[in-house]
Design a protein around this motif. Structure first.
Motif, mmCIF file in Angstrom:
data_model
loop_
_atom_site.group_PDB
_atom_site.id
_atom_site.type_symbol
_atom_site.label_atom_id
_atom_site.label_comp_id
_atom_site.label_asym_id
_atom_site.label_seq_id
_atom_site.Cartn_x
_atom_site.Cartn_y
_atom_site.Cartn_z
ATOM 1 N N ALA A 51 0.829 -1.216 0.000
ATOM 2 C CA ALA A 51 0.000 0.000 0.000
ATOM 3 C C ALA A 51 0.859 1.261 0.000
ATOM 4 C CB ALA A 51 -0.935 0.001 1.208
ATOM 5 N N ALA A 52 1.879 1.304 0.875
ATOM 6 C CA ALA A 52 2.733 2.499 0.951
ATOM 7 C C ALA A 52 3.499 2.710 -0.341
ATOM 8 C CB ALA A 52 3.698 2.373 2.131
ATOM 9 N N LEU A 53 4.088 1.644 -0.873
ATOM 10 C CA LEU A 53 4.853 1.766 -2.117
ATOM 11 C C LEU A 53 3.937 2.078 -3.296
ATOM 12 C CD1 LEU A 53 7.276 -1.194 -1.462
ATOM 13 C CD2 LEU A 53 7.945 1.215 -1.659
ATOM 14 N N GLY A 54 2.785 1.418 -3.347
ATOM 15 C CA GLY A 54 1.852 1.647 -4.449
ATOM 16 C C GLY A 54 1.357 3.071 -4.528
ATOM 17 N N ALA A 55 1.233 3.714 -3.388
ATOM 18 C CA ALA A 55 0.775 5.108 -3.361
ATOM 19 C C ALA A 55 1.840 6.086 -3.859
ATOM 20 C CB ALA A 55 0.361 5.482 -1.937
ATOM 21 N N LEU A 56 3.098 5.652 -3.891
ATOM 22 C CA LEU A 56 4.206 6.544 -4.245
ATOM 23 C C LEU A 56 4.793 6.289 -5.629
ATOM 24 C CD1 LEU A 56 5.918 6.398 -0.773
ATOM 25 C CD2 LEU A 56 4.939 8.445 -1.830
ATOM 26 N N ASP A 101 7.408 21.778 -14.905
ATOM 27 C CA ASP A 101 6.206 22.367 -15.494
ATOM 28 C C ASP A 101 5.008 22.351 -14.552
ATOM 29 O OD1 ASP A 101 5.595 19.719 -15.406
ATOM 30 O OD2 ASP A 101 5.476 19.420 -17.567
ATOM 31 N N GLY A 102 5.272 22.202 -13.279
ATOM 32 C CA GLY A 102 4.188 22.165 -12.309
ATOM 33 C C GLY A 102 3.716 20.764 -11.987
ATOM 34 N N HIS A 103 3.986 19.803 -12.895
ATOM 35 C CA HIS A 103 3.576 18.432 -12.602
ATOM 36 C C HIS A 103 4.640 17.385 -12.952
ATOM 37 C CE1 HIS A 103 2.013 19.171 -16.697
ATOM 38 N NE2 HIS A 103 2.408 17.945 -16.912
ATOM 39 N N THR A 104 5.860 17.834 -13.211
ATOM 40 C CA THR A 104 6.984 16.931 -13.431
ATOM 41 C C THR A 104 8.173 17.475 -12.645
ATOM 42 O OG1 THR A 104 6.203 16.477 -15.668
ATOM 43 C CG2 THR A 104 8.476 15.846 -15.160
ATOM 44 N N ALA A 105 8.880 16.590 -11.951
ATOM 45 C CA ALA A 105 10.035 17.021 -11.161
ATOM 46 C C ALA A 105 11.215 16.086 -11.406
ATOM 47 C CB ALA A 105 9.694 17.036 -9.672
ATOM 48 N N GLY A 136 -3.195 12.803 -10.139
ATOM 49 C CA GLY A 136 -4.334 12.849 -9.224
ATOM 50 C C GLY A 136 -4.048 13.646 -7.968
ATOM 51 N N GLY A 137 -3.230 14.683 -8.098
ATOM 52 C CA GLY A 137 -2.915 15.539 -6.956
ATOM 53 C C GLY A 137 -1.785 15.035 -6.075
ATOM 54 N N GLU A 138 -1.219 13.867 -6.395
ATOM 55 C CA GLU A 138 -0.129 13.295 -5.599
ATOM 56 C C GLU A 138 1.115 13.119 -6.451
ATOM 57 O OE1 GLU A 138 -0.370 12.647 -2.319
ATOM 58 O OE2 GLU A 138 -2.434 13.366 -2.355
ATOM 59 N N TRP A 139 2.292 13.307 -5.840
ATOM 60 C CA TRP A 139 3.563 13.089 -6.530
ATOM 61 C C TRP A 139 3.900 11.611 -6.520
ATOM 62 C CZ3 TRP A 139 5.814 16.502 -9.572
ATOM 63 C CH2 TRP A 139 5.474 17.846 -9.422
ATOM 64 N N LYS A 140 4.174 11.055 -7.710
ATOM 65 C CA LYS A 140 4.510 9.644 -7.845
ATOM 66 C C LYS A 140 5.789 9.502 -8.665
ATOM 67 C CE LYS A 140 -0.117 7.929 -7.333
ATOM 68 N NZ LYS A 140 -0.659 6.611 -7.171
ATOM 69 N N MET A 141 6.613 8.529 -8.272
ATOM 70 C CA MET A 141 7.835 8.276 -9.013
ATOM 71 C C MET A 141 7.473 7.585 -10.326
ATOM 72 S SD MET A 141 11.383 6.413 -7.904
ATOM 73 C CE MET A 141 10.620 4.817 -7.679
#
Length: 149
Positions: A51-56, A101-105, A136-141
């Motif tokens: 769950a923790a890894l999947g969310a990230l 660009d606000g959604h890529t880091a 979806g409003g969250e930062w993901k790798m």
């Protein structure tokens, strides 16, 4: 109206227009959120749960290891949860974050870790390049590449 007053009004209009056109949540203002996500990932890699890894981690994850192996989301999470890839401790240093660009880091850091992969103790030192995307409003790798140092 004087020419001086005209230029002040014109300059103000340009400044306000530029501010209104700046991407929401972009640049330096998003860096703390990206740093927090990277820290949550560091902790989740030490004490992994699906769950923790999947969310990230993005569904489209491409994770290039220093060995040349490339993981998907499923294989990355599976190897951590099954302790094939077992991090006892992870220290991140020299981290830089550039929100594009606000959604890529772009996140770079040096990783030093004590490992216990498949029950075999070891140490690893890596340079990491991570690409994070706001989904979806969250930062993901989205992608990660490791190089041994």
């Amino acid at each position: 109206m004087s020419i001086k007053k005209f230029f002040l009004i014109a300059a103000s209009a340009v400044l306000f227009t530029g501010c209104a056109m700046a991407p929401a949540g972009g640049g330096a203002s998003a860096e703390p959120a990206v740093a927090a996500a990277a820290e949550r990932l560091r902790l989740a890699m030490i004490d992994p749960t699906p769950a923790a890894l999947g969310a990230l981690v993005a569904d489209e994850l491409s994770y290039g290891h220093s060995s040349g192996k490339v993981d998907t989301k499923a294989s990355f999470i599976g190897d951590l949860v099954d302790r094939k890839s077992d991090f006892v401790s992870i220290t991140l240093t020299e981290q830089t974050i550039k929100v594009v660009d606000g959604h890529t880091a772009i996140v770079r850091h040096t990783l030093a870790a004590d490992t216990n992969d498949s029950g075999k103790p070891g140490k690893v030192a890596l340079k990491i390049l991570g690409i994070w995307q706001k989904q979806g409003g969250e930062w993901k790798m989205l992608a990660r590449q490791a190089v041994r140092i």
